[in-house]
Scaffold this active site. Structure first.
Site, PDB file in Angstrom:
ATOM      1  N   ARG A   1     -10.959  22.057   6.133  1.00  0.00           N
ATOM      2  CA  ARG A   1     -11.731  23.225   5.733  1.00  0.00           C
ATOM      3  C   ARG A   1     -13.083  23.252   6.430  1.00  0.00           C
ATOM      4  O   ARG A   1     -13.714  22.211   6.603  1.00  0.00           O
ATOM      5  CB  ARG A   1     -11.946  23.220   4.210  1.00  0.00           C
ATOM      6  CG  ARG A   1     -10.676  23.285   3.405  1.00  0.00           C
ATOM      7  CD  ARG A   1     -11.011  23.675   1.986  1.00  0.00           C
ATOM      8  NE  ARG A   1     -10.024  23.182   1.040  1.00  0.00           N
ATOM      9  CZ  ARG A   1      -9.968  23.586  -0.220  1.00  0.00           C
ATOM     10  NH1 ARG A   1     -10.823  24.472  -0.686  1.00  0.00           N
ATOM     11  NH2 ARG A   1      -9.050  23.095  -1.038  1.00  0.00           N
TER      12      ARG A   1
ATOM     13  N   ASP B   1     -11.657  28.408   7.870  1.00  0.00           N
ATOM     14  CA  ASP B   1     -12.315  28.938   6.677  1.00  0.00           C
ATOM     15  C   ASP B   1     -11.223  29.544   5.802  1.00  0.00           C
ATOM     16  O   ASP B   1     -10.825  30.689   5.971  1.00  0.00           O
ATOM     17  CB  ASP B   1     -13.340  30.002   7.076  1.00  0.00           C
ATOM     18  CG  ASP B   1     -14.079  30.561   5.865  1.00  0.00           C
ATOM     19  OD1 ASP B   1     -13.745  30.173   4.723  1.00  0.00           O
ATOM     20  OD2 ASP B   1     -14.977  31.396   6.053  1.00  0.00           O
ATOM     21  N   LEU B   2     -10.715  28.736   4.867  1.00  0.00           N
ATOM     22  CA  LEU B   2      -9.592  29.178   4.043  1.00  0.00           C
ATOM     23  C   LEU B   2      -9.998  30.176   2.970  1.00  0.00           C
ATOM     24  O   LEU B   2      -9.137  30.765   2.319  1.00  0.00           O
ATOM     25  CB  LEU B   2      -8.913  27.953   3.413  1.00  0.00           C
ATOM     26  CG  LEU B   2      -8.204  27.016   4.403  1.00  0.00           C
ATOM     27  CD1 LEU B   2      -7.725  25.751   3.711  1.00  0.00           C
ATOM     28  CD2 LEU B   2      -7.036  27.722   5.080  1.00  0.00           C
TER      29      LEU B   2
ATOM     30  N   ARG C   1      -4.386  18.620  -6.132  1.00  0.00           N
ATOM     31  CA  ARG C   1      -3.891  18.734  -7.504  1.00  0.00           C
ATOM     32  C   ARG C   1      -2.975  19.952  -7.608  1.00  0.00           C
ATOM     33  O   ARG C   1      -3.078  20.901  -6.808  1.00  0.00           O
ATOM     34  CB  ARG C   1      -5.057  18.898  -8.475  1.00  0.00           C
ATOM     35  CG  ARG C   1      -5.950  17.678  -8.593  1.00  0.00           C
ATOM     36  CD  ARG C   1      -6.780  17.752  -9.853  1.00  0.00           C
ATOM     37  NE  ARG C   1      -8.059  17.074  -9.711  1.00  0.00           N
ATOM     38  CZ  ARG C   1      -8.901  16.856 -10.714  1.00  0.00           C
ATOM     39  NH1 ARG C   1      -8.596  17.275 -11.942  1.00  0.00           N
ATOM     40  NH2 ARG C   1     -10.040  16.238 -10.512  1.00  0.00           N
TER      41      ARG C   1
ATOM     42  N   ARG D   1      -3.604  28.591  -5.153  1.00  0.00           N
ATOM     43  CA  ARG D   1      -4.849  29.358  -5.158  1.00  0.00           C
ATOM     44  C   ARG D   1      -5.319  29.683  -3.738  1.00  0.00           C
ATOM     45  O   ARG D   1      -6.024  30.667  -3.530  1.00  0.00           O
ATOM     46  CB  ARG D   1      -5.932  28.600  -5.928  1.00  0.00           C
ATOM     47  CG  ARG D   1      -5.687  28.561  -7.435  1.00  0.00           C
ATOM     48  CD  ARG D   1      -6.907  28.109  -8.195  1.00  0.00           C
ATOM     49  NE  ARG D   1      -7.245  26.719  -7.962  1.00  0.00           N
ATOM     50  CZ  ARG D   1      -6.709  25.690  -8.633  1.00  0.00           C
ATOM     51  NH1 ARG D   1      -5.777  25.914  -9.565  1.00  0.00           N
ATOM     52  NH2 ARG D   1      -7.088  24.465  -8.375  1.00  0.00           N
TER      53      ARG D   1
ATOM     54  N   GLY E   1      -7.291  10.936 -10.875  1.00  0.00           N
ATOM     55  CA  GLY E   1      -6.924   9.537 -10.948  1.00  0.00           C
ATOM     56  C   GLY E   1      -6.970   8.895  -9.576  1.00  0.00           C
ATOM     57  O   GLY E   1      -7.162   9.563  -8.562  1.00  0.00           O
ATOM     58  N   HIS E   2      -6.789   7.594  -9.573  1.00  0.00           N
ATOM     59  CA  HIS E   2      -6.693   6.832  -8.331  1.00  0.00           C
ATOM     60  C   HIS E   2      -5.585   5.801  -8.495  1.00  0.00           C
ATOM     61  O   HIS E   2      -4.948   5.705  -9.549  1.00  0.00           O
ATOM     62  CB  HIS E   2      -8.025   6.169  -7.993  1.00  0.00           C
ATOM     63  CG  HIS E   2      -9.066   7.133  -7.505  1.00  0.00           C
ATOM     64  ND1 HIS E   2      -8.983   7.751  -6.279  1.00  0.00           N
ATOM     65  CD2 HIS E   2     -10.198   7.604  -8.091  1.00  0.00           C
ATOM     66  CE1 HIS E   2     -10.014   8.549  -6.113  1.00  0.00           C
ATOM     67  NE2 HIS E   2     -10.765   8.488  -7.210  1.00  0.00           N
ATOM     68  N   ASP E   3      -5.371   5.042  -7.435  1.00  0.00           N
ATOM     69  CA  ASP E   3      -4.296   4.040  -7.427  1.00  0.00           C
ATOM     70  C   ASP E   3      -4.254   3.248  -8.736  1.00  0.00           C
ATOM     71  O   ASP E   3      -3.199   3.092  -9.353  1.00  0.00           O
ATOM     72  CB  ASP E   3      -4.516   3.100  -6.237  1.00  0.00           C
ATOM     73  CG  ASP E   3      -3.457   2.025  -6.107  1.00  0.00           C
ATOM     74  OD1 ASP E   3      -2.539   2.180  -5.291  1.00  0.00           O
ATOM     75  OD2 ASP E   3      -3.552   1.014  -6.833  1.00  0.00           O
TER      76      ASP E   3
ATOM     77  N   TYR F   1      -2.796   5.200 -11.760  1.00  0.00           N
ATOM     78  CA  TYR F   1      -1.338   5.384 -11.786  1.00  0.00           C
ATOM     79  C   TYR F   1      -0.627   4.058 -12.046  1.00  0.00           C
ATOM     80  O   TYR F   1       0.392   4.019 -12.740  1.00  0.00           O
ATOM     81  CB  TYR F   1      -0.870   6.017 -10.470  1.00  0.00           C
ATOM     82  CG  TYR F   1      -1.750   7.166 -10.051  1.00  0.00           C
ATOM     83  CD1 TYR F   1      -2.098   8.175 -10.964  1.00  0.00           C
ATOM     84  CD2 TYR F   1      -2.297   7.232  -8.779  1.00  0.00           C
ATOM     85  CE1 TYR F   1      -2.946   9.210 -10.604  1.00  0.00           C
ATOM     86  CE2 TYR F   1      -3.149   8.270  -8.403  1.00  0.00           C
ATOM     87  CZ  TYR F   1      -3.469   9.246  -9.318  1.00  0.00           C
ATOM     88  OH  TYR F   1      -4.313  10.263  -8.959  1.00  0.00           O
TER      89      TYR F   1
ATOM     90  N   ASP G   1      -1.047   4.126  -4.190  1.00  0.00           N
ATOM     91  CA  ASP G   1      -1.449   5.037  -3.120  1.00  0.00           C
ATOM     92  C   ASP G   1      -0.472   4.999  -1.950  1.00  0.00           C
ATOM     93  O   ASP G   1       0.045   6.033  -1.524  1.00  0.00           O
ATOM     94  CB  ASP G   1      -2.838   4.659  -2.595  1.00  0.00           C
ATOM     95  CG  ASP G   1      -3.955   5.418  -3.295  1.00  0.00           C
ATOM     96  OD1 ASP G   1      -3.681   6.107  -4.291  1.00  0.00           O
ATOM     97  OD2 ASP G   1      -5.103   5.313  -2.852  1.00  0.00           O
TER      98      ASP G   1
END
Length: 388
Positions: free
Chosen positions: A49, A76-77, A101, A107, A141-143, A146, A172
């Site tokens: 982006r 530029d999305l 996510r 979106r 969350g991160h590794d 989970y 991950d």
């Protein structure tokens, strides 16, 4: 891009040569997937982006493997033409991978329903922590997060200590990147028969759980206790653990099978009562103390020299800087040097279509292979839709 491994000129290399992949920029599992696909020969276009926001981790370009091997296109999305450009790129791609996510790609106007309606042959790879649905789907969350929910983290660590983070390798990269890659390749194989693409929903919690499949089997049969440091493969057994040496470094002892343990016991040496009773758990406490005391008498490298020609399964615990210098890794060329970066070589290895050692990322020079001619590319750049 650097020359292909085992190739004279680096052209046409890799089993995925000609495959067009769009990678939506992110952190962690998806960038590693992009690197692996690129080094297997795919043409990976990384979409970043246009933003003034500084990246979470600022890595000098020559060291940034999250971007190596790719062409970079900044879009530029939020601009209507930028959103439409992403769809047009996806129209000509074989694979799209994203790690946002749930709902973010929708979106942006590029969710799988819309994209697959335009390009039914696309394989759309989605990488999340908790999956596209379920009560935790929208949570960050991160590794470690989970792993905690999967039950895996509970099993890693010493018996009398707390759970230990295994870097971010398990959820991950093991449960994330590798399952995403496996899903993409499976979907591409199925597409070769049906002509149709599909969505690959790869969730790190699912992948980490699947990696633990054998342990659920062991648990069901009573072979495994649901407590840390109490089992054969979690440091519960004294012949499958790490030990400190006289120089404050460590060796890894992994002589599970009786014939390997016998070799270990002979060379260490261990008392005969231990050597003949490897699986007598009533002796494991004393056996561990005896092994620890003996290994503390020599340096790591002295033990490595003693055991290197044997099947005792004893190895020096090497650091990340030491590993590339080990004779076996040097002989295999397991690591490569690229300018100032020492890094793992592309894996796995292919006998007929060797992979590519990727170089630094570069701006996308042309979008013509995606059906966008040079004049239009220049117009999009001039209008600020693409570019820095």
């Amino acid at each position: 891009m650097a020359k292909a491994a085992g190739s004279a000129d680096g052209t046409g290399a890799g089993p995925l040569a000609g495959l067009k992949v769009i990678e939506m920029a992110g952190l962690g599992p998806v960038p590693l997937a992009g690197l692996l696909l690129a080094e297997m020969g795919a043409e990976v276009l990384r979409i970043e982006r246009k933003s003034k926001t500084q990246p979470f981790l600022q890595v000098p370009p020559e060291f940034d493997l999250d971007r190596h091997g790719r062409e970079i296109l900044k879009i530029d999305l939020k601009h209507s033409e930028g959103a439409e450009l992403l769809l047009r790129l996806a129209d000509k791609a074989d694979v799209l991978i994203e790690g946002f996510r749930p709902g973010v790609m929708e979106r942006l106007g590029a969710g799988p329903e819309k994209v697959l309606a335009r390009n039914p042959a696309l394989v759309y790879g989605r990488m999340t922590g908790f999956g596209q649905d379920g009560p935790l789907a929208d949570r960050a969350g991160h590794d470690l997060t989970y792993l905690a929910y999967s039950g895996v983290l509970h099993a890693i660590g010493p018996k009398d200590g707390k759970p230990v983070p295994p870097l971010n390798l398990v959820a991950d990269y093991g449960g994330g990147t590798m399952f995403l890659i496996a899903g993409i390749l499976a979907a591409l194989f199925e597409r070769s028969r049906s002509g149709k693409g599909q969505v690959v929903d790869a969730a790190m919690i699912d992948g980490a759980s699947m990696l633990a499949a054998p342990f659920f089997s062991f648990l069901a049969t009573g072979f495994w206790r649901d407590s840390r440091g109490s089992n054969l493969l979690d440091s519960g057994a004294p012949f499958y653990d790490t030990y400190e040496t006289s120089d404050g470094r460590h060796v890894a002892v992994a002589c599970l099978e009786p014939q390997f343990f016998a070799e270990f016991a002979r060379l260490l040496p261990l008392e005969e009562r231990f050597a003949k009773a490897q699986y007598d758990q009533s002796l494991w406490g004393e056996m561990r103390d005896a092994i620890a005391a003996r290994l503390k008498q020599k340096s790591r490298d002295e033990w490595a020299t003693l055991f290197k020609e044997t099947d005792a399964c004893v190895a020096p615990v090497l650091s990340l800087t030491e590993a590339p210098l080990h004779p076996h890794n040097r002989a295999r060329k397991t690591h490569i040097a690229a300018d100032r970066l020492t890094r793992p070589a592309p894996a796995p290895r292919f006998s007929r279509t060797p992979g590519i050692v990727s170089g630094e990322a570069r701006p996308a020079a042309s979008l013509e292979r995606y059906g966008i001619d040079r004049e239009e590319t220049e117009r999009l750049a001039a209008s600020g839709v693409i570019g820095e």
